[in-house]
Scaffold this motif. Structure first.
Motif, PDB file in Angstrom:
ATOM      1  N   LYS A   1       0.826  -1.205   0.000  1.00  0.00           N
ATOM      2  CA  LYS A   1       0.000   0.000   0.000  1.00  0.00           C
ATOM      3  C   LYS A   1       0.861   1.258   0.000  1.00  0.00           C
TER       4      LYS A   1
ATOM      5  N   THR B   1      -6.362  -0.887  -5.875  1.00  0.00           N
ATOM      6  CA  THR B   1      -5.355  -1.001  -4.811  1.00  0.00           C
ATOM      7  C   THR B   1      -5.923  -1.754  -3.617  1.00  0.00           C
TER       8      THR B   1
ATOM      9  N   ILE C   1      -8.391   3.379  -6.830  1.00  0.00           N
ATOM     10  CA  ILE C   1      -8.461   3.111  -5.392  1.00  0.00           C
ATOM     11  C   ILE C   1      -9.027   1.714  -5.152  1.00  0.00           C
TER      12      ILE C   1
ATOM     13  N   TRP D   1       0.732   4.104  -2.959  1.00  0.00           N
ATOM     14  CA  TRP D   1       0.375   5.495  -2.693  1.00  0.00           C
ATOM     15  C   TRP D   1       1.553   6.436  -2.932  1.00  0.00           C
TER      16      TRP D   1
END
Length: 123
Positions: A11, A53, A50, A15
């Protein structure tokens, strides 16, 4: 690396890459190489990203299906706003019901699979 640490690392990398891309897009806009105003029609794809992910780094079936829902809604919004496949809000809302039903059907199978991986009896 345990599973929790692996998911957190994944993650963080994703990001971090998002911040790099967003920063590069704003820099290119400031330097007049790119016009961000023309790109706002693609905002639903942010929801898709999003969701992807969440699906990739999904430690639980709930997060996976939540990501799947976000991917569907983002794709649906993009298709409606961009006039793809002649979809409008008025004629395509049943797709949300179908997607919701599919997710409700898929989630128990994912939960069973997660329990089987942990070796927990689910009967």
């Amino acid at each position: 690396m345990n599973n929790g640490t692996s998911n957190q690392w994944r993650k963080q990398v994703v990001w971090g890459l998002v911040l790099i891309v967003v920063g590069a897009v704003f820099l290119l806009d400031r330097m007049d190489f790119l016009n961000i105003h023309d790109m706002w029609q693609y905002w639903p794809l942010i929801i898709v990203f999003i969701g992807l992910t969440r699906m990739i780094a999904s430690p639980t079936p709930g997060e996976f299906t939540g990501g799947l829902w976000m991917v569907f809604v983002g794709t649906w919004l993009f298709a409606v706003f961009d006039d793809r496949f002649d979809l409008t809000f008025r004629n395509s809302w049943p797709l949300l019901l179908i997607a919701g039903g599919l997710i409700m059907v898929i989630k128990p199978f994912l939960e069973k699979r997660a329990l089987d991986k942990k070796g927990i009896s689910h009967e």
